[in-house]
Design a protein around this motif. Structure first.
Motif, PDB file in Angstrom:
ATOM      1  N   ASN A 180       0.652  -1.228   0.206  1.00 14.27           N
ATOM      2  CA  ASN A 180       0.148   0.138  -0.359  1.00 14.27           C
ATOM      3  C   ASN A 180       0.670   1.016  -0.019  1.00 14.27           C
ATOM      4  O   ASN A 180       0.934   2.287  -0.702  1.00 14.27           O
ATOM      5  CB  ASN A 180      -1.302   0.115   1.028  1.00 14.27           C
ATOM      6  N   VAL A 181       2.133   1.310   0.858  1.00 13.41           N
ATOM      7  CA  VAL A 181       2.761   2.358   1.200  1.00 13.41           C
ATOM      8  C   VAL A 181       3.404   2.519  -0.435  1.00 13.41           C
ATOM      9  O   VAL A 181       3.341   3.676  -0.893  1.00 13.41           O
ATOM     10  CB  VAL A 181       3.661   2.418   1.862  1.00 13.41           C
ATOM     11  N   LEU A 182       3.727   0.967  -1.066  1.00 15.06           N
ATOM     12  CA  LEU A 182       4.769   1.707  -2.498  1.00 15.06           C
ATOM     13  C   LEU A 182       3.405   2.064  -3.631  1.00 15.06           C
ATOM     14  O   LEU A 182       4.837   2.713  -4.554  1.00 15.06           O
ATOM     15  CB  LEU A 182       5.100   0.156  -2.637  1.00 15.06           C
ATOM     16  N   SER A 183       2.467   1.475  -3.561  1.00 17.00           N
ATOM     17  CA  SER A 183       1.213   2.147  -4.435  1.00 17.00           C
ATOM     18  C   SER A 183       1.330   3.731  -4.399  1.00 17.00           C
ATOM     19  O   SER A 183       1.086   4.631  -4.739  1.00 17.00           O
ATOM     20  CB  SER A 183       0.399   1.533  -4.454  1.00 17.00           C
ATOM     21  N   GLY A 184       2.123   4.984  -3.273  1.00 13.88           N
ATOM     22  CA  GLY A 184       2.102   6.214  -3.401  1.00 13.88           C
ATOM     23  C   GLY A 184       3.266   5.962  -4.435  1.00 13.88           C
ATOM     24  O   GLY A 184       3.349   7.493  -4.783  1.00 13.88           O
TER      25      GLY A 184
END
Ligand code: ADP
Ligand code: ADP
Length: 239
Positions: A101-105
């Motif tokens: 989820n963090v990487l998707s930013g």
């Protein structure tokens, strides 16, 4: 020059719904501003204009020296990447891990052939883990996002927003779904990150006391009109 420069902003969704009426607002670099108002007063609509998610009916919206309301395509995407956004409902992808989820930013994260599989350079992963450490959730990196509490999920959303190194952070009722203790934690975290990174923050809230204790400056909206714009310091509820 102000980081956010809104002049004469009016938004009509229909003949009968004027969500914003002739709003003027300038925000300087590093300011922490709360938009305070009841449900339906126009807070979300104002935030969405700052991020170019809405087009004004009248008036202009400038962000970081660029005319958001007149940008499109790659220029709009470029500007949006400098503006982080966090939402009341966190908007995480529940079945994916916290780290994913963090990487998707990040712009460099690409969705792989199988749903949920992200491919990304190792440097991005290190960066994401660094942000998770900042929000106190490094130990949750490989857990499914939907196993976290609401307060933890909002902290993950903050880490995700930081992946693009934003200069402006917009938050739309970030603690409206949280209990009082988690709310305080999340608000304190936003302030701490804003101070460290020199972010300009505009955050909508409906809780008067929280707004006064947290913000530098309070902007009040009522029925789409800006009815208050004052430093938070020295305000008490009776005013
Ligand atoms: P707040 O964030 O303060 O609750 P909003 O900006 O969501 O206020 O809403 C302001 C007004 O605009 C409300 O009357 C709302 O119903 C209306 N509104 C918001 N978004 C839309 C939309 N996409 N279409 C039509 N009306 C909308
Ligand atoms: P908030 O009060 O936190 O802004 P709302 O429940 O008012 O949340 O709005 C949630 C979403 O629904 C927003 O994206 C908003 O644009 C949209 N919305 C709100 N009011 C209307 C409306 N009257 N017609 C269509 N969409 C709306």
């Amino acid at each position: 020059t102000p980081v956010i420069d809104i002049a004469g902003l009016t938004k009509r969704y229909s003949e009968h719904t004027t969500a914003l009426n002739a709003v003027d607002l300038r925000v300087s670099q590093g300011e922490i501003v709360v938009l305070l108002g009841l449900s339906g007063s126009g807070k979300s609509t104002l935030l969405r204009h700052i991020n170019g998610l809405e087009t004004p009916s009248e008036g202009s919206v400038g962000v970081l020296g660029q005319p958001v309301s007149r940008l499109s395509g790659a220029k709009l995407r470029g500007l949006r990447s400098r503006v982080g956004f966090i939402f009341q409902q966190f908007e995480l992808v529940g079945p994916l891990t916290v780290l994913e989820n963090v990487l998707s930013g990040a712009l460099g994260a690409l969705r792989g052939p199988r749903l949920g599989l992200f491919t990304y350079p190792a440097a991005l992963k290190r960066k994401a883990l660094g942000h998770l450490e900042r929000v106190g959730l490094l130990d949750r990196a490989y857990q499914r996002a939907d196993t976290l509490s609401g307060g933890q999920q909002q902290r993950v959303a903050i880490a995700r927003a930081l992946m693009q190194d934003p200069e402006v952070l917009l938050a739309d009722e970030p603690v409206a779904s949280l209990d009082p203790e988690s709310s305080m934690q999340v608000m304190a975290l936003i302030r701490e990150i804003a101070a460290t990174d020199g972010l300009t923050v505009v955050c909508s809230l409906h809780q008067v006391d929280l707004a006064i204790s947290w913000a530098d400056r309070i902007v009040g909206l009522r029925h789409g009109e800006l009815v208050l714009d004052t430093p938070a310091e020295g305000l008490t509820r009776a005013e």
